[in-house]
Design a protein around this motif. Sequence first.
Motif, PDB file in Angstrom:
ATOM      1  N   LYS A 254      -1.128 -10.860 -10.051  1.00 46.19           N
ATOM      2  CA  LYS A 254      -0.142  -9.837 -10.392  1.00 46.19           C
ATOM      3  C   LYS A 254      -0.877  -8.509 -10.527  1.00 46.19           C
ATOM      4  CE  LYS A 254       3.350  -8.480 -13.757  1.00 46.19           C
ATOM      5  NZ  LYS A 254       3.990  -8.764 -15.064  1.00 46.19           N
ATOM      6  N   TYR A 255      -0.528  -7.577  -9.665  1.00 48.85           N
ATOM      7  CA  TYR A 255      -1.246  -6.307  -9.657  1.00 48.85           C
ATOM      8  C   TYR A 255      -1.137  -5.620 -11.012  1.00 48.85           C
ATOM      9  CZ  TYR A 255      -2.715  -1.621  -8.342  1.00 48.85           C
ATOM     10  OH  TYR A 255      -3.380  -0.420  -8.270  1.00 48.85           O
ATOM     11  N   ASP A 256      -2.318  -5.298 -11.581  1.00 49.65           N
ATOM     12  CA  ASP A 256      -2.375  -4.675 -12.902  1.00 49.65           C
ATOM     13  C   ASP A 256      -3.456  -3.596 -12.854  1.00 49.65           C
ATOM     14  OD1 ASP A 256      -2.805  -3.925 -15.557  1.00 49.65           O
ATOM     15  OD2 ASP A 256      -2.488  -5.949 -16.340  1.00 49.65           O
ATOM     16  N   ARG A 257      -3.030  -2.345 -12.764  1.00 48.90           N
ATOM     17  CA  ARG A 257      -3.978  -1.242 -12.653  1.00 48.90           C
ATOM     18  C   ARG A 257      -4.906  -1.156 -13.854  1.00 48.90           C
ATOM     19  NH1 ARG A 257      -6.233   1.105  -8.717  1.00 48.90           N
ATOM     20  NH2 ARG A 257      -8.021   0.576  -9.986  1.00 48.90           N
ATOM     21  N   ASN A 258      -4.388  -1.404 -15.050  1.00 43.83           N
ATOM     22  CA  ASN A 258      -5.204  -1.345 -16.262  1.00 43.83           C
ATOM     23  C   ASN A 258      -6.290  -2.413 -16.238  1.00 43.83           C
ATOM     24  OD1 ASN A 258      -3.762   0.815 -17.347  1.00 43.83           O
ATOM     25  ND2 ASN A 258      -2.259  -0.540 -18.320  1.00 43.83           N
ATOM     26  N   ALA A 259      -5.918  -3.605 -15.775  1.00 43.28           N
ATOM     27  CA  ALA A 259      -6.901  -4.696 -15.701  1.00 43.28           C
ATOM     28  C   ALA A 259      -8.009  -4.352 -14.706  1.00 43.28           C
ATOM     29  CB  ALA A 259      -6.211  -5.997 -15.309  1.00 43.28           C
ATOM     30  N   LEU A 260      -7.628  -3.749 -13.589  1.00 44.09           N
ATOM     31  CA  LEU A 260      -8.630  -3.362 -12.592  1.00 44.09           C
ATOM     32  C   LEU A 260      -9.561  -2.281 -13.135  1.00 44.09           C
ATOM     33  CD1 LEU A 260      -6.539  -3.264  -9.281  1.00 44.09           C
ATOM     34  CD2 LEU A 260      -8.237  -4.962  -9.949  1.00 44.09           C
ATOM     35  N   ASP A 261      -8.994  -1.318 -13.848  1.00 45.05           N
ATOM     36  CA  ASP A 261      -9.817  -0.263 -14.444  1.00 45.05           C
ATOM     37  C   ASP A 261     -10.801  -0.851 -15.452  1.00 45.05           C
ATOM     38  OD1 ASP A 261      -8.518   1.606 -12.945  1.00 45.05           O
ATOM     39  OD2 ASP A 261      -7.176   2.282 -14.547  1.00 45.05           O
ATOM     40  N   ARG A 262     -10.318  -1.822 -16.239  1.00 46.44           N
ATOM     41  CA  ARG A 262     -11.197  -2.462 -17.228  1.00 46.44           C
ATOM     42  C   ARG A 262     -12.352  -3.200 -16.532  1.00 46.44           C
ATOM     43  NH1 ARG A 262      -7.501  -4.670 -19.620  1.00 46.44           N
ATOM     44  NH2 ARG A 262      -7.586  -6.785 -18.764  1.00 46.44           N
ATOM     45  N   LEU A 263     -12.045  -3.921 -15.464  1.00 46.34           N
ATOM     46  CA  LEU A 263     -13.092  -4.629 -14.710  1.00 46.34           C
ATOM     47  C   LEU A 263     -14.112  -3.640 -14.132  1.00 46.34           C
ATOM     48  CD1 LEU A 263     -10.953  -7.269 -12.767  1.00 46.34           C
ATOM     49  CD2 LEU A 263     -12.636  -7.739 -14.559  1.00 46.34           C
ATOM     50  N   TYR A 264     -13.618  -2.512 -13.652  1.00 44.73           N
ATOM     51  CA  TYR A 264     -14.498  -1.486 -13.070  1.00 44.73           C
ATOM     52  C   TYR A 264     -15.482  -0.963 -14.121  1.00 44.73           C
ATOM     53  CZ  TYR A 264     -15.842   2.803 -10.574  1.00 44.73           C
ATOM     54  OH  TYR A 264     -16.552   3.800  -9.947  1.00 44.73           O
ATOM     55  N   LEU A 265     -14.968  -0.672 -15.304  1.00 46.17           N
ATOM     56  CA  LEU A 265     -15.824  -0.149 -16.377  1.00 46.17           C
ATOM     57  C   LEU A 265     -16.834  -1.191 -16.828  1.00 46.17           C
ATOM     58  CD1 LEU A 265     -13.141   1.780 -18.461  1.00 46.17           C
ATOM     59  CD2 LEU A 265     -14.947   2.772 -17.046  1.00 46.17           C
TER      60      LEU A 265
END
Length: 595
Positions: A139-150
């Motif tokens: 499920k696309y989750d922009r916040n989750a992706l940003d957290r993984l990036y950080l």
Amino acid sequence: MPSFSIMGDVKADIPQPEVRSEARDANPLFLGGSERESLLARKGEWAVVDGASLGKGVESSAYAEEDVSALAKFLKKNWGRKVVLICDGLAGPVAGEVCRDLQKALGCYVVSVPPRCVAGCEGCIGRYLKDALDVIAAKYDRNALDRLYLECSADLGRIPGKGDEGLRRAYWDAVAKGDKVAACSACAEAVAADGTWAAQYAERSYSEANKVCSDDSVKEAWLRRFLGAGMTWPAGALFDLLWKKNAADPNAEMLRMAREAADGGDPNAMVRIGRAYREGRGVEKDLNKAAEWMRKACSGNHGWTNELFDVLWRIGTPESYKEMNGVARSRAAEGDAGALGRIGRMYRDGRGEDKDLDKAAEWMRKAYAKNHAWANELFDVLWKMGTPEADEEMLEIIGVRASEGDSGAIVRMGRAYRDGKGVKKDVEKAAEWMRKAHAKNHSWDNELFDVLWRTGTPEAFEEMNGLIGSRASEGDPNAMGRVGRMYRDGKGEEKNLIKAAEWMRKANAKNSVWANELFDVLWNIDDPKIHKEMLSLVEGLAGKGDAGSMLRLARMYRDGKGVEKDVEKAVELLEKASQTRPDAKKELEEIRKTL
């Protein structure tokens, strides 16, 4: 678990089935029929495209435009929205541009890779990519992706690196301030000092600094440091800088460097050597040798076929035309707009095919359908056809391109109003369009001048004078000749044949196309002192078959100006000129009445 089809070299433990494209190593963007079948035979639910590989073997994103379009259509048709593009900011400027083009064409999901400031970070990147893909697939989750990036960025920051810490701080301080030149300088110094972290940033840093740095000597110093550290990518950029210098020593070094890379199988180096022979840069100009090197480049990267075509076009033999035709058609079969348009040129000019404007238009339409940059050449073919249907199509096509802001298309709209082609003739509207073209590209000064000349109002003459003066002072022969016309006819300047002749001489010194107009000005001055000059202007051109010069030389023999009067010689010249000049035919009839 979702299944993925992978295109490229994604380093992540991604669930099977994993399908790797067998696309040509020279250009991973290109997918042939067998490669598409291989992917579809083991098609995963999602498609993953590794952007880091997309610039491989591609010198410029402009050369990859058709391959990007074909890849986007293939992905969209088979995966719809289930496409993930992995963008690596350190993959190089070409890969970055291709990624942006592909993302725009697809509207797909994107995963950005954090900067890898040290070696040995593949494990962190692999885990990050796997987790990011899982998030998108579930499920696309922009916040989750940003957290993984950080989290990944933090992990990378904890991996110890080596290199001068002062230069590291200088680099990051410059990046924070947006000083791209200082950042590249610090990066180049760090690379020279064996800073592993800096090597990861070198190509991106240079690409960004190159856009704002106007000092080629500074850019050359950066590239030499990067080359000295064993990097291969700076060779092409340094070659291009030395090419700009166009001096003996840089040309010799440029070719030596290109030959070394070519010996290593680099098709980009091979095509550069071909260009050197094509232009006579560092070597004696030799189109046949240029073609040899272009052929070698094409065997390593089929994207260079259009440059090979252009060299064969210039060679101009039946053999080169035959090869040129085959080269264009093989690439055209893959849907390449450049090749499709070039086949149109063959039919347009009767080179490699019998001249046929209808067929030229067919091929140009195919090229235009894939790339609107061919609109102007299609317009020109339709203009030559001259039928009402062609005029209607011509205006529709050019209207699209003009609305996109292309100055060539805008000026062609002006020509249509100027000549009444497809629209009602209207020089005022023609001038409006020409002004728009001129505002975007000053090379259209002369065409705007000519429309204002036709307008014929004092306001138009004033605008015309201000327009052409600066261009003439810059040494443009066509502008100089037009200033001469103003003095000759008293339009925009007071009539003065002496000044008209001065400007026409300047124009003729740069381009002999002005010889006949200069002759006419001198003829009207009618001073015996300039008869010898008049003869020198037209005698050589008449000998080369120029009908206008033959006509003028005939007048000299008819009247005995600058030569001994010889009516028979005048008739002989007029007979030749009258084959293409109606005015010469009329003068021939008049002179025969006196015999």
